[in-house]
Design a protein around this motif. Structure first.
Motif, mmCIF file in Angstrom:
data_model
loop_
_atom_site.group_PDB
_atom_site.id
_atom_site.type_symbol
_atom_site.label_atom_id
_atom_site.label_comp_id
_atom_site.label_asym_id
_atom_site.label_seq_id
_atom_site.Cartn_x
_atom_site.Cartn_y
_atom_site.Cartn_z
ATOM 1 N N GLY A 72 -18.346 31.143 62.805
ATOM 2 C CA GLY A 72 -18.641 29.718 62.889
ATOM 3 C C GLY A 72 -18.166 28.994 61.640
ATOM 4 N N HIS A 73 -17.848 27.707 61.779
ATOM 5 C CA HIS A 73 -17.359 26.914 60.649
ATOM 6 C C HIS A 73 -17.754 25.462 60.830
ATOM 7 C CE1 HIS A 73 -14.828 30.163 59.133
ATOM 8 N NE2 HIS A 73 -14.432 30.378 60.372
ATOM 9 N N ASP A 74 -17.791 24.704 59.708
ATOM 10 C CA ASP A 74 -18.031 23.267 59.801
ATOM 11 C C ASP A 74 -16.974 22.593 60.675
ATOM 12 O OD1 ASP A 74 -20.348 23.095 58.041
ATOM 13 O OD2 ASP A 74 -18.969 23.641 56.436
ATOM 14 N N PHE B 162 -14.318 34.501 48.532
ATOM 15 C CA PHE B 162 -13.332 33.621 49.168
ATOM 16 C C PHE B 162 -13.912 32.732 50.262
ATOM 17 C CE2 PHE B 162 -11.130 37.058 47.180
ATOM 18 C CZ PHE B 162 -9.961 36.502 46.699
ATOM 19 N N ASP B 163 -14.899 33.234 50.988
ATOM 20 C CA ASP B 163 -15.458 32.524 52.141
ATOM 21 C C ASP B 163 -16.108 31.229 51.669
ATOM 22 O OD1 ASP B 163 -16.866 31.582 54.297
ATOM 23 O OD2 ASP B 163 -17.819 33.489 54.794
ATOM 24 N N GLY B 164 -15.438 30.108 51.912
ATOM 25 C CA GLY B 164 -15.928 28.803 51.461
ATOM 26 C C GLY B 164 -15.132 28.274 50.286
ATOM 27 N N PRO B 165 -15.333 28.871 49.076
ATOM 28 C CA PRO B 165 -14.642 28.336 47.905
ATOM 29 C C PRO B 165 -13.108 28.307 48.044
ATOM 30 C CG PRO B 165 -16.446 29.714 47.188
ATOM 31 C CD PRO B 165 -16.379 29.855 48.688
ATOM 32 N N SER C 9 -14.466 22.608 52.728
ATOM 33 C CA SER C 9 -15.150 23.794 53.249
ATOM 34 C C SER C 9 -16.543 23.804 52.628
ATOM 35 C CB SER C 9 -14.326 25.037 52.919
ATOM 36 O OG SER C 9 -14.742 26.150 53.672
ATOM 37 N N HIS C 10 -17.020 24.950 52.201
ATOM 38 C CA HIS C 10 -18.380 25.020 51.658
ATOM 39 C C HIS C 10 -18.388 25.854 50.392
ATOM 40 C CE1 HIS C 10 -18.885 29.198 53.260
ATOM 41 N NE2 HIS C 10 -18.020 28.766 54.144
ATOM 42 N N LEU C 11 -19.449 25.687 49.589
ATOM 43 C CA LEU C 11 -19.560 26.412 48.324
ATOM 44 C C LEU C 11 -20.615 27.507 48.385
ATOM 45 C CD1 LEU C 11 -19.332 23.268 46.016
ATOM 46 C CD2 LEU C 11 -17.599 25.066 46.239
ATOM 47 N N GLU D 274 -24.950 24.298 52.851
ATOM 48 C CA GLU D 274 -25.522 25.465 53.561
ATOM 49 C C GLU D 274 -24.763 25.804 54.849
ATOM 50 O OE1 GLU D 274 -28.002 27.578 52.646
ATOM 51 O OE2 GLU D 274 -29.494 27.877 54.213
ATOM 52 N N GLU D 275 -23.468 26.085 54.705
ATOM 53 C CA GLU D 275 -22.672 26.438 55.886
ATOM 54 C C GLU D 275 -23.106 27.783 56.448
ATOM 55 O OE1 GLU D 275 -19.499 28.099 58.343
ATOM 56 O OE2 GLU D 275 -20.255 28.923 56.469
ATOM 57 N N GLU D 276 -23.497 28.689 55.558
ATOM 58 C CA GLU D 276 -23.801 30.055 56.004
ATOM 59 C C GLU D 276 -25.223 30.201 56.549
ATOM 60 O OE1 GLU D 276 -21.576 32.107 56.341
ATOM 61 O OE2 GLU D 276 -20.074 31.988 54.763
ATOM 62 N N GLY D 277 -26.085 29.275 56.248
ATOM 63 C CA GLY D 277 -27.480 29.451 56.647
ATOM 64 C C GLY D 277 -28.152 30.566 55.866
ATOM 65 N N LEU E 149 -9.359 24.883 55.547
ATOM 66 C CA LEU E 149 -8.673 26.137 55.225
ATOM 67 C C LEU E 149 -9.733 27.183 54.891
ATOM 68 C CD1 LEU E 149 -5.541 26.820 53.127
ATOM 69 C CD2 LEU E 149 -7.684 27.936 52.461
ATOM 70 N N HIS E 150 -9.538 28.409 55.379
ATOM 71 C CA HIS E 150 -10.561 29.444 55.222
ATOM 72 C C HIS E 150 -9.878 30.807 55.134
ATOM 73 C CE1 HIS E 150 -14.429 31.452 55.898
ATOM 74 N NE2 HIS E 150 -14.984 30.279 55.713
ATOM 75 N N VAL E 151 -10.486 31.718 54.397
ATOM 76 C CA VAL E 151 -9.997 33.099 54.419
ATOM 77 C C VAL E 151 -10.235 33.640 55.836
ATOM 78 C CG1 VAL E 151 -12.203 34.124 53.658
ATOM 79 C CG2 VAL E 151 -10.051 35.314 53.199
HETATM 80 ZN ZN ZN Z 1 -17.065 30.058 55.549
#
Ligand code: ZN
Length: 410
Positions: free
Chosen positions: A358-360, A94-97, A83-85, A128-131, A194-196
């Protein structure tokens, strides 16, 4: 839900989570602000690399600022999760980590189960998943897959005027290597993120389900609207002499709310607005606002934007202001691989749900079979310091991810 083994180790989860808890806290907004190449994101990358190395995984950075940790040698038909950090400004923990930590702990669980992957397996963290810093979401995955032009990305600037190229170079990353990486993309056989959960569709689908499997991501886009008026004195300017760009901006905010009822299934939000110069006793000379619109259909999304822009234009004309609209990004609806989704849903006994976020994984799904697992979020709140998932649910998510990887690496 059906799981063969007890949930993942709560102590290891708690210790990983507490190590992340202090990194990138945003004292002003609350929650976390972790953005591409900033101090907090770099610390998280170091943390990830160390955690992966401790588990005997081989860590490498790719040409686009994404990190990869391989269990065994890299190679074709690899199973990749991650996912992303980074976060949105003032985002949740939670979103990413959660996806990254769950992947690391899933490796532990697979080892406990005695699983030796027959296929290459990697955990990836995408840039930079979130922009949140440079305005464009899913930078790392879109660069890697060639969905976005590297020259364009290198020139993007953050709010301090620093370009992606300069920000990357400052932390020792060579921005000239950015761009499509077909060789790496060709090694990925399956991607699972996996994502929240962001929202509460899982609860509506099955009130007892802890984990859901993603079916699709709504079409979504971002637009920047600049309204220009005449900067002036707040105390001395007569009403008739005002050209206040904040008035059309206010019309945009109200129109964005109105379209949600006019276009069923749509969401439109203005979450960021910047008056220039931004003084309490000053009529702004211009206002920039950013519009985020999402719907099942890209055509309807375009109609929604037209509706909102028309409302702003009407108000701008009345106020003597001018308008400029710039589309920053637009991503069509993404359907995840239906066969893979059904396979994972049957494996986990988990419902299948769509998402508006949106997600990777959505970027990768245009190239390789991709899937998402969503962990229950009781309030549905996300992109906010109040974002939350219960530890017990996170542990179930880790076991579910381990089940999925075990099935896929056979
Ligand atoms: Zn995310």
């Amino acid at each position: 839900m059906r799981f063969g083994l007890p949930p993942a180790d709560g102590n290891r989860f708690a210790s990983a989570w507490s190590e992340l808890a202090t990194v990138g806290r945003d004292q002003r907004r609350g929650g976390y602000s972790r953005h591409a190449f900033d101090d907090s994101e770099m610390l998280l990358r170091e943390w990830f690399a160390e955690q992966a190395q401790r588990r005997g995984l081989d860590v490498e950075a790719d040409r686009n600022g994404n990190l990869w940790a391989w269990w065994g040698a890299p190679g074709a038909d690899a199973v990749v999760t991650g996912s992303h950090l980074d976060s949105v400004p003032g985002g949740g923990a939670f979103d990413g980590p959660l996806g990254v930590v769950s992947a690391l702990l899933a490796v532990d669980e697979l080892r406990l189960r005695g699983v030796a992957p027959a296929k290459p397996f990697a955990i990836a963290c995408f840039l930079e998943e979130e922009g949140g810093r440079f305005g464009l979401p899913c930078l790392g995955s879109r660069l890697l897959t060639g969905a976005i032009d590297a020259d364009h990305v290198r020139r993007l600037r953050d709010s301090d005027g620093l370009s992606v190229a300069d920000a990357a170079a400052r932390v020792g990353f060579d921005p000239s290597t950015m761009g499509a990486d077909p060789a790496r993309l060709a090694t990925i056989g399956t991607f699972v993120e996996l994502h929240v959960e962001q929202g509460r569709l899982l609860q509506s689908a099955d009130s007892t389900a802890v984990v859901g499997v993603g079916s699709e991501i709504l079409a979504h886009g971002r637009w920047c609207i600049t309204v220009t008026g005449q900067g002036n004195h707040a105390g001395t300017t007569r009403p008739a002499d005002r050209k206040d760009p904040m008035i059309p901006a206010a019309a945009a905010v109200l129109a964005a709310r109105r379209v949600i009822t006019e276009f069923p299934g749509a969401v439109a939000t203005i979450g960021r607005i910047t008056p220039i110069p931004g003084g309490t006793n000053v009529i702004a000379s211009s206002v920039q606002l950013w519009l985020d619109v999402r719907h099942d259909s890209a055509t309807v999304t375009a109609n929604i934007v037209d509706t909102i822009v028309a409302a702003v234009r009407d108000e701008a004309e009345l106020e003597g202001c001018t308008l400029r609209v710039h589309r920053e990004s637009m991503v069509d609806r993404v359907a995840f691989d239906p066969g893979l989704g059904l396979q994972l849903s049957a494996l986990l006994g988990a419902p299948v749900i769509p998402t508006g976020a949106g997600h990777d994984a959505g970027v990768f799904s245009a190239h390789v079979p991709s899937a998402m697992l969503f962990v229950r979020n009781p309030s549905g709140i996300s992109h906010s310091p109040d974002e939350h998932a219960d530890t017990a649910d996170c542990l179930v998510g880790i076991s579910a991810l381990a089940d999925v990887v075990e099935e896929l690496v056979r």
